[in-house]
Scaffold this motif. Sequence first.
Motif, PDB file in Angstrom:
ATOM      1  N   VAL A  93       0.670  -1.087  -0.187  1.00  0.00           N
ATOM      2  CA  VAL A  93       0.097  -0.132  -0.030  1.00  0.00           C
ATOM      3  C   VAL A  93       0.865   1.875   0.194  1.00  0.00           C
ATOM      4  N   ARG A  94       1.881   0.942   0.730  1.00  0.00           N
ATOM      5  CA  ARG A  94       3.149   2.467   0.588  1.00  0.00           C
ATOM      6  C   ARG A  94       3.143   2.868  -0.730  1.00  0.00           C
ATOM      7  N   PHE A  95       4.187   1.480  -1.656  1.00  0.00           N
ATOM      8  CA  PHE A  95       4.706   2.054  -2.565  1.00  0.00           C
ATOM      9  C   PHE A  95       3.615   2.509  -3.363  1.00  0.00           C
ATOM     10  N   PHE A  96       2.040   1.563  -3.232  1.00  0.00           N
ATOM     11  CA  PHE A  96       0.724   2.041  -4.194  1.00  0.00           C
ATOM     12  C   PHE A  96       0.637   3.539  -3.841  1.00  0.00           C
ATOM     13  N   LEU A  97       0.444   4.561  -2.700  1.00  0.00           N
ATOM     14  CA  LEU A  97      -0.100   4.877  -2.293  1.00  0.00           C
ATOM     15  C   LEU A  97       1.290   6.549  -3.308  1.00  0.00           C
ATOM     16  N   GLY A  98       2.518   6.221  -2.611  1.00  0.00           N
ATOM     17  CA  GLY A  98       3.488   6.982  -3.331  1.00  0.00           C
ATOM     18  C   GLY A  98       3.532   7.003  -4.517  1.00  0.00           C
ATOM     19  N   ARG A  99       3.992   6.385  -5.406  1.00  0.00           N
ATOM     20  CA  ARG A  99       3.176   5.809  -7.094  1.00  0.00           C
ATOM     21  C   ARG A  99       2.551   7.409  -7.157  1.00  0.00           C
ATOM     22  N   CYS A 100       1.129   7.034  -6.754  1.00  0.00           N
ATOM     23  CA  CYS A 100      -0.005   8.076  -7.256  1.00  0.00           C
ATOM     24  C   CYS A 100       0.311   9.087  -6.675  1.00  0.00           C
ATOM     25  N   PHE A 101       0.753   9.695  -5.561  1.00  0.00           N
ATOM     26  CA  PHE A 101       1.775  10.886  -5.073  1.00  0.00           C
ATOM     27  C   PHE A 101       2.590  11.320  -6.021  1.00  0.00           C
ATOM     28  N   ASN A 102       3.341  11.242  -6.255  1.00  0.00           N
ATOM     29  CA  ASN A 102       4.597  11.506  -7.728  1.00  0.00           C
ATOM     30  C   ASN A 102       4.043  11.726  -8.966  1.00  0.00           C
ATOM     31  N   GLU A 103       3.059  10.551  -9.504  1.00  0.00           N
ATOM     32  CA  GLU A 103       2.112  10.901 -11.063  1.00  0.00           C
ATOM     33  C   GLU A 103       1.573  11.945 -10.440  1.00  0.00           C
ATOM     34  N   GLY A 104       1.000  12.438  -9.450  1.00  0.00           N
ATOM     35  CA  GLY A 104      -0.001  14.310  -9.740  1.00  0.00           C
ATOM     36  C   GLY A 104       1.200  14.751  -9.940  1.00  0.00           C
ATOM     37  N   ARG A 105       2.719  15.055  -8.923  1.00  0.00           N
ATOM     38  CA  ARG A 105       3.023  15.667  -8.764  1.00  0.00           C
ATOM     39  C   ARG A 105       4.135  15.668 -10.558  1.00  0.00           C
ATOM     40  N   GLY A 106       4.102  15.148 -10.915  1.00  0.00           N
ATOM     41  CA  GLY A 106       4.780  14.617 -12.008  1.00  0.00           C
ATOM     42  C   GLY A 106       3.794  15.543 -12.945  1.00  0.00           C
ATOM     43  N   LYS A 107       2.224  14.809 -13.277  1.00  0.00           N
ATOM     44  CA  LYS A 107       1.810  15.561 -14.392  1.00  0.00           C
ATOM     45  C   LYS A 107       1.865  17.186 -13.656  1.00  0.00           C
ATOM     46  N   VAL A 108       1.793  17.762 -13.050  1.00  0.00           N
ATOM     47  CA  VAL A 108       1.484  19.315 -12.803  1.00  0.00           C
ATOM     48  C   VAL A 108       2.668  19.638 -13.616  1.00  0.00           C
ATOM     49  N   GLU A 109       3.727  19.043 -13.109  1.00  0.00           N
ATOM     50  CA  GLU A 109       5.010  19.455 -13.564  1.00  0.00           C
ATOM     51  C   GLU A 109       4.826  19.837 -15.028  1.00  0.00           C
ATOM     52  N   MET A 110       4.740  18.448 -15.748  1.00  0.00           N
ATOM     53  CA  MET A 110       4.283  18.260 -17.310  1.00  0.00           C
ATOM     54  C   MET A 110       3.016  19.656 -17.546  1.00  0.00           C
ATOM     55  N   GLY A 111       2.365  19.475 -16.914  1.00  0.00           N
ATOM     56  CA  GLY A 111       1.249  20.681 -18.107  1.00  0.00           C
ATOM     57  C   GLY A 111       1.994  21.934 -17.674  1.00  0.00           C
ATOM     58  N   ARG A 112       2.926  22.319 -16.964  1.00  0.00           N
ATOM     59  CA  ARG A 112       3.695  23.220 -16.607  1.00  0.00           C
ATOM     60  C   ARG A 112       4.575  23.329 -18.297  1.00  0.00           C
ATOM     61  N   LEU A 113       5.187  22.391 -18.137  1.00  0.00           N
ATOM     62  CA  LEU A 113       6.173  22.748 -19.311  1.00  0.00           C
ATOM     63  C   LEU A 113       5.518  22.198 -20.852  1.00  0.00           C
ATOM     64  N   ASN A 114       4.367  22.127 -21.065  1.00  0.00           N
ATOM     65  CA  ASN A 114       3.297  21.885 -21.837  1.00  0.00           C
ATOM     66  C   ASN A 114       1.952  23.395 -21.731  1.00  0.00           C
ATOM     67  N   ASP A 115       1.461  22.373 -23.153  1.00  0.00           N
ATOM     68  CA  ASP A 115      -0.579  23.745 -22.893  1.00  0.00           C
ATOM     69  C   ASP A 115      -0.861  23.481 -21.445  1.00  0.00           C
TER      70      ASP A 115
END
Length: 327
Positions: A223-245
Amino acid sequence: MADAGVSVVIPCHTEKRKEQLARAVASAQAQRPAPAQVVVSVDHNDALLDYAASTLTGVTVVANEFDRGVSGNRNTGVAHTSTPIIALLDDDAYAHPGWLAGLSEPFEDPRVVGSGGAIVPVWESPRPSWFPDEFLWAVGGSYTGMPTVTAQVRNVWSASMAVRRDAFDAVAGFRVGFGKVGDRARPEDTDLCLRMSKATGGRWMYVPEARIDHPVPTARTTVRFFLGRCFNEGRGKVEMGRLNDGRESLDSERDYLRRTLPRAIGRGVSGALRGQGVANAGRAAAVLAGMCAAAAGGAMETVRPNRAGTPVPSGQPSTGTAVREPA
């Protein structure tokens, strides 16, 4: 495109996967038609570089010419190929027969700039009963909600991807400084797909018949890995949004949140209420927890950007070139 030739690039970084790397190389070499070239790109690991050069036959072995990280490592591998189409395969994956032919077929359409195939998770220990199919992306697998037949998509994954060289070169490849380094994961493959489509007006195709197996280590079943992976995915998608459109680049994520995940929660709750086992309730709870973790990661990144992780241009390598030609 088979007549024009297709190369395969396999990035690697750790000696712990030596046996898997050898298997990945063998699965690529066994494709029919055979790849014109197989390149193994090693990410700042001299011992692994020596192993690959001395043990793997029929491949070109190169050292990552950029700073440490999978984005520059893949770019290095691609730079050492000469075919108009290049396929990418993870070092711990196994490509099924027909994988390369399946990824190559969409390029008969000149509008296609890239393709991707299905990634089948292979669990090293029993899959947790609470783990929802809709979140198989968290362990690098194709998930419920993806097309079941060949179809146009916004993006595919670099574990099993093919690109048109001129479109890849037009955007300088993967964005160096934005990717997987250490325990930080960013969606460098989605970022590449968005930039290639924008630069060329081209499209990406998902080919579910082009299959690879991808292992899921026991450490990734908690469960710890699952939640950490989801958390980092949320961070990464915000970063990606900044870099694109911005918001436009996240349309697929919003559709996933509005349609796919609510249906998953509904199925789980309904199954639990009908007495079909507590696993249904567990999967519904996992979907909800994953959504909350991703939202928390996105909120944190929105409020407090990771300045240290700001991507840098991918134009100049950081080290000299080391190349070991096929034996």
